[in-house]
Design an enzyme around this catalytic site. Structure first.
Site, PDB file in Angstrom:
ATOM      1  N   ASP A   1      -9.974   7.770  -1.887  1.00  0.00           N
ATOM      2  CA  ASP A   1      -9.009   7.541  -2.405  1.00  0.00           C
ATOM      3  C   ASP A   1      -9.004   7.846  -3.925  1.00  0.00           C
ATOM      4  OD1 ASP A   1      -6.613   5.039  -2.623  1.00  0.00           O
ATOM      5  OD2 ASP A   1      -8.950   3.637  -2.987  1.00  0.00           O
TER       6      ASP A   1
ATOM      7  N   GLY B   1     -11.935  -7.438  -4.458  1.00  0.00           N
ATOM      8  CA  GLY B   1     -11.713  -8.426  -5.412  1.00  0.00           C
ATOM      9  C   GLY B   1     -11.205  -8.057  -6.243  1.00  0.00           C
TER      10      GLY B   1
END
Length: 392
Positions: free
Chosen positions: A236, A123
């Protein structure tokens, strides 16, 4: 080229879909045969083991629209490193935030676009100022993916409650509401590492600054692997997930894909679906679905090359022989052309021997097999030694 996320690839898949061109496939299938295997001592490579908490949720989610923001419980302090480098600096948590959802709407002006400082798969991230003048970052889950992001949201909060280190972005609180999923963290004011490498922050990073940032990242990952309450694998590690302070200190951010490592005696990995970003993901993890701390080491090796060269792992717009940065860099390295790998925007003289050592370390980290990679603690020590000798 925007980062391409790899998300939930089933273990039974006969092929791997990364959502990018065949160039990315080349990254894993073509480059690694040209890399020399470099054996690195595995002594001290095991991570600290404890009770697994990957499914732990800090507290029951709120169902009230105006529920107060929760502050995470104080984590157990990590033990001091037994080594000469202190990987677990003690820092005091600030007083917990005590905000309601209504107050968050107010300080973000109902999540105005003017407050957005970043956008990712989860988001948007908003900058907000509290009544006492303190600045915070608020990550807001996408409403259209609310259900799908629930696991990622809870995973990030659960893991962030366990960690506290100056090179990791600090969780300040969260709200899990029927209408909102919010993660509130410290605000790191100087943007991402990728923005600096792209020259979007008004200056070019010097070699000494890049080396310092690399050391900071290595410290943060070493803490996660060895000194967190439970071993944590980030999954990540990439330049857009590294935040920089005003003094160009590096902080690892975005733990949505992170998970705890194996805590079973004699087991060095966990089996899990693939998550990460194309170009940074461990090829052995892609092939076997076995995740280990060495998967983060591979990503760090790719990131270290990115820090030195300014190039992304995959450069779609470049000529064929330059599209895969690690392949291009290794070709230069193999011919002894170390300076040609450096970011051309960085106009300073760096000794060949220093470049050779740091590039060698990057290639060791990015070895195709994890048995040939150092662990993050060893990487940290090598980088510290390089910086010491470089400054001598």
């Amino acid at each position: 080229m925007k980062d391409k996320e790899i998300n939930n690839v089933g273990a039974g898949s006969g092929h791997f879909l990364m959502g990018v061109t065949d160039t990315v496939v080349m990254f894993y299938g073509y480059i690694f045969p040209c890399l020399d295997s470099r054996s690195v001592s595995e002594a001290g490579d095991s991570v600290r083991r404890g009770e697994s908490s990957s499914e732990h949720w800090p507290s029951s989610p709120s169902r009230f629209h105006d529920s107060p923001l929760r502050a995470p419980p104080s984590p157990l302090r990590a033990p001091l490193s037994p080594f000469r480098l202190n990987f677990s600096p003690q820092q005091s948590r600030r007083d917990p935030l005590n905000l309601t959802l209504s107050q968050i709407y107010k300080i973000t002006q109902n999540f105005s676009k003017d407050h957005i400082i970043g956008v990712g798969g989860f988001g948007s991230v908003y900058k907000a100022e509290l009544s006492n003048g303190r600045i915070v970052a608020i990550k807001r889950a996408k409403k259209e993916n609310f259900g799908a992001l629930q696991a990622e949201f809870r995973n990030e909060v659960a893991l962030l409650t366990q960690i506290e280190h100056k090179n990791l972005v600090q969780l300040l609180g969260y709200i899990d509401d029927a209408n909102e999923q919010l993660i509130i963290s410290e605000y790191v004011p100087n943007g991402t590492l990728r923005e600096h490498l792209d020259g979007e922050r008004g200056g070019i990073l010097k070699f000494s600054q890049r080396l310092g940032i690399a050391i900071d990242i290595a410290h943060g990952l070493t803490y996660l692997h060895n000194y967190a309450e439970n071993p944590i694998i980030h999954r990540d590690v990439k330049s857009s997930n590294i935040m920089l302070t005003t003094t160009l200190g590096g902080k690892v951010a975005d733990f949505g894909f992170a998970r705890t490592g194996s805590t079973k005696e004699g087991q060095s990995h966990v089996s899990t679906n693939i998550k990460g970003t194309a170009g940074y993901v461990d090829p052995e993890y892609l092939r076997t679905f076995h995740l280990s701390p060495k998967s983060d080491v591979f990503s760090f090796g790719i990131l270290l090359l990115e820090i030195l060269s300014g190039r992304r792992p995959v450069e779609i717009t470049r000529r064929k022989e330059e599209k895969i940065t690690i392949r291009w860099a290794f070709s230069k390295f193999d011919r002894g052309n170390y300076k040609e790998i450096l970011d051309p925007l960085m106009r300073e003289e760096v000794p060949d021997e220093v470049l050779k050592r740091i590039l060698s370390l990057a290639f060791q980290c990015a070895a195709p097999y994890r048995r040939d990679r150092p662990n993050m603690r060893e990487v940290c020590e090598q980088l510290w030694k390089i910086r010491k000798d470089y400054n001598a």
